[in-house]
Design a protein around this motif. Sequence first.
Motif, short mmCIF file in Angstrom:
data_model
loop_
_atom_site.label_atom_id
_atom_site.label_comp_id
_atom_site.label_asym_id
_atom_site.label_seq_id
_atom_site.Cartn_x
_atom_site.Cartn_y
_atom_site.Cartn_z
N THR A 42 20.47 -43.35 -14.11
CA THR A 42 21.64 -43.41 -13.49
C THR A 42 22.54 -42.41 -14.63
O THR A 42 22.25 -42.58 -15.63
CB THR A 42 22.34 -44.54 -13.26
OG1 THR A 42 22.28 -45.24 -14.28
CG2 THR A 42 21.55 -45.47 -12.00
N GLY A 43 23.85 -42.40 -14.15
CA GLY A 43 24.80 -41.53 -15.02
C GLY A 43 25.19 -42.59 -15.82
O GLY A 43 25.46 -42.03 -17.07
N ALA A 44 25.54 -43.90 -15.47
CA ALA A 44 25.78 -44.95 -16.50
C ALA A 44 25.01 -45.10 -17.57
O ALA A 44 24.98 -45.19 -18.83
CB ALA A 44 26.12 -46.15 -15.68
N GLN A 45 23.56 -45.18 -17.34
CA GLN A 45 22.52 -45.37 -18.07
C GLN A 45 22.39 -43.88 -19.15
O GLN A 45 22.18 -44.01 -20.51
CB GLN A 45 20.92 -45.37 -17.57
CG GLN A 45 20.73 -46.67 -16.80
CD GLN A 45 19.23 -46.44 -16.32
OE1 GLN A 45 19.16 -45.70 -15.50
NE2 GLN A 45 18.48 -47.54 -16.50
N ALA A 46 22.69 -42.74 -18.67
CA ALA A 46 22.79 -41.66 -19.62
C ALA A 46 23.72 -41.61 -20.51
O ALA A 46 23.58 -41.30 -21.55
CB ALA A 46 22.60 -40.34 -18.48
N SER A 47 25.09 -42.00 -19.99
CA SER A 47 26.12 -42.12 -20.91
C SER A 47 25.95 -43.10 -22.00
O SER A 47 26.12 -42.90 -23.29
CB SER A 47 27.40 -42.39 -19.91
OG SER A 47 28.29 -42.85 -20.76
N TYR A 48 25.34 -44.43 -21.47
CA TYR A 48 25.41 -45.43 -22.63
C TYR A 48 24.19 -44.85 -23.62
O TYR A 48 24.20 -45.25 -24.84
CB TYR A 48 25.07 -46.80 -22.04
CG TYR A 48 24.86 -48.05 -23.03
CD1 TYR A 48 26.01 -48.07 -23.88
CD2 TYR A 48 23.98 -48.82 -22.73
CE1 TYR A 48 25.93 -49.27 -24.77
CE2 TYR A 48 24.08 -49.97 -23.54
CZ TYR A 48 24.77 -50.23 -24.76
OH TYR A 48 24.98 -51.36 -25.55
N LEU A 49 23.19 -44.34 -23.03
CA LEU A 49 22.12 -44.00 -23.93
C LEU A 49 22.59 -42.81 -24.86
O LEU A 49 22.06 -42.93 -26.09
CB LEU A 49 20.95 -43.54 -23.08
CG LEU A 49 19.53 -43.25 -23.66
CD1 LEU A 49 18.85 -44.63 -24.49
CD2 LEU A 49 18.51 -43.05 -22.69
N LYS A 50 23.26 -42.08 -24.44
CA LYS A 50 23.73 -41.06 -25.56
C LYS A 50 24.42 -41.67 -26.62
O LYS A 50 24.44 -41.38 -27.51
CB LYS A 50 24.90 -40.06 -24.66
CG LYS A 50 24.16 -38.97 -23.89
CD LYS A 50 24.85 -38.15 -23.23
CE LYS A 50 24.17 -37.11 -22.14
NZ LYS A 50 25.36 -36.36 -21.32
N THR A 51 25.45 -42.58 -26.16
CA THR A 51 26.17 -43.15 -27.33
C THR A 51 25.27 -43.99 -28.20
O THR A 51 25.42 -43.93 -29.40
CB THR A 51 26.96 -44.42 -26.46
OG1 THR A 51 28.21 -43.75 -25.67
CG2 THR A 51 28.06 -45.15 -27.45
#
Length: 84
Positions: A42-51
């Motif tokens: 998900t977009g939320a997973q991708a964002s958190y994973l980037k961080t």
Amino acid sequence: MTSKHTDDRRTHSEHENPKTGEDHSNRDKNPDDWTTGDEPMTGAQASYLKTLSEEAGESFEDGLSKAEASKRIDALQDKTGRGK
């Protein structure tokens, strides 16, 4: 006299919500057992994973499935001490 509608509501309210309580937490379900685990993250997973990847000094892996992203997030949380 009690109507059927009232009886249905009372019966329904007596059942526990399956998404509440510690024993029924989807958060604790193994990602390998997710029915949608092979879908793209998900977009939320991708964002958190980037961080998390930045904080851990590791490269961000794009194109992971939901289950793979969840496992990677768990590993990076352990490494960074975040989220636990």
